[in-house]
Motif scaffolding. Structure first.
Motif, PDB file in Angstrom:
ATOM      1  N   ALA A 150       1.092  21.991  -8.249  1.00 29.65           N
ATOM      2  CA  ALA A 150       0.930  23.118  -9.171  1.00 29.65           C
ATOM      3  C   ALA A 150       2.270  23.501  -9.787  1.00 29.65           C
ATOM      4  O   ALA A 150       3.280  23.579  -9.105  1.00 29.65           O
ATOM      5  CB  ALA A 150       0.341  24.304  -8.417  1.00 29.65           C
ATOM      6  N   ASP A 151       2.253  23.729 -11.092  1.00 29.15           N
ATOM      7  CA  ASP A 151       3.448  24.192 -11.792  1.00 29.15           C
ATOM      8  C   ASP A 151       3.597  25.693 -11.586  1.00 29.15           C
ATOM      9  O   ASP A 151       2.601  26.422 -11.539  1.00 29.15           O
ATOM     10  CB  ASP A 151       3.326  23.913 -13.293  1.00 29.15           C
ATOM     11  CG  ASP A 151       3.395  22.431 -13.616  1.00 29.15           C
ATOM     12  OD1 ASP A 151       4.085  21.696 -12.883  1.00 29.15           O
ATOM     13  OD2 ASP A 151       2.758  22.013 -14.598  1.00 29.15           O
ATOM     14  N   PRO A 152       4.835  26.176 -11.483  1.00 29.43           N
ATOM     15  CA  PRO A 152       5.028  27.619 -11.346  1.00 29.43           C
ATOM     16  C   PRO A 152       4.557  28.361 -12.594  1.00 29.43           C
ATOM     17  O   PRO A 152       4.712  27.857 -13.708  1.00 29.43           O
ATOM     18  CB  PRO A 152       6.537  27.773 -11.183  1.00 29.43           C
ATOM     19  CG  PRO A 152       7.085  26.423 -10.934  1.00 29.43           C
ATOM     20  CD  PRO A 152       6.084  25.440 -11.431  1.00 29.43           C
ATOM     21  N   THR A 183       6.362  35.367 -10.030  1.00 28.71           N
ATOM     22  CA  THR A 183       6.405  33.924 -10.289  1.00 28.71           C
ATOM     23  C   THR A 183       5.958  33.211  -9.031  1.00 28.71           C
ATOM     24  O   THR A 183       6.335  33.592  -7.916  1.00 28.71           O
ATOM     25  CB  THR A 183       7.831  33.480 -10.680  1.00 28.71           C
ATOM     26  OG1 THR A 183       8.217  34.187 -11.856  1.00 28.71           O
ATOM     27  CG2 THR A 183       7.887  31.985 -10.954  1.00 28.71           C
ATOM     28  N   THR A 221       2.974  29.769  -7.598  1.00 32.33           N
ATOM     29  CA  THR A 221       1.952  28.771  -7.915  1.00 32.33           C
ATOM     30  C   THR A 221       0.572  29.377  -7.697  1.00 32.33           C
ATOM     31  O   THR A 221       0.382  30.192  -6.804  1.00 32.33           O
ATOM     32  CB  THR A 221       2.114  27.507  -7.056  1.00 32.33           C
ATOM     33  OG1 THR A 221       2.110  27.873  -5.675  1.00 32.33           O
ATOM     34  CG2 THR A 221       3.423  26.787  -7.382  1.00 32.33           C
TER      35      THR A 221
END
Length: 109
Positions: A24-26, A87, A89
């Motif tokens: 998963a991208d942040p 911020t 995931t």
């Protein structure tokens, strides 16, 4: 036999890179953080939830209880809310947005 080894090697490489694509991208969200127990009455134990407006809908992001989340909880426990930028995931679990936070910053007015 040589061709079979090449095909197998290509499959291993593809499988390895596919695992990277699943990471998963942040993401960063901003909204009001409330307690799932004290405010939303959805859980038996306290848990941070960040409520984000998307169009006319409110989306709840349930924060995993790690050190970042736990340290931010006292400010909202008991019924308060706080505007924050988080911020981390995000994954969908049981139809809910679940976020593992890496940072939680209070938005100053």
């Amino acid at each position: 036999m040589k061709m079979m080894k090449s095909i197998l090697a290509a499959g291993v490489i593809l499988a390895g890179t596919a695992g990277l694509a699943l990471a998963a991208d942040p993401v960063t969200i901003t909204g009001n953080m409330v307690c799932a127990k004290c405010v939303l009455h959805e859980t038996k134990e306290c848990q941070n939830v960040v409520q984000v407006m998307q169009g006319t809908n409110t989306v709840n992001y349930y924060l995993i209880q790690n050190d970042v989340s736990t340290n931010a909880h006292p400010a909202i426990c008991g019924g308060s809310s706080e505007k924050v930028t988080v911020t981390g995931t995000v994954k969908k679990k049981h139809g809910k947005e679940v976020m593992t936070p890496t940072t939680i910053d209070v938005v100053k007015s």
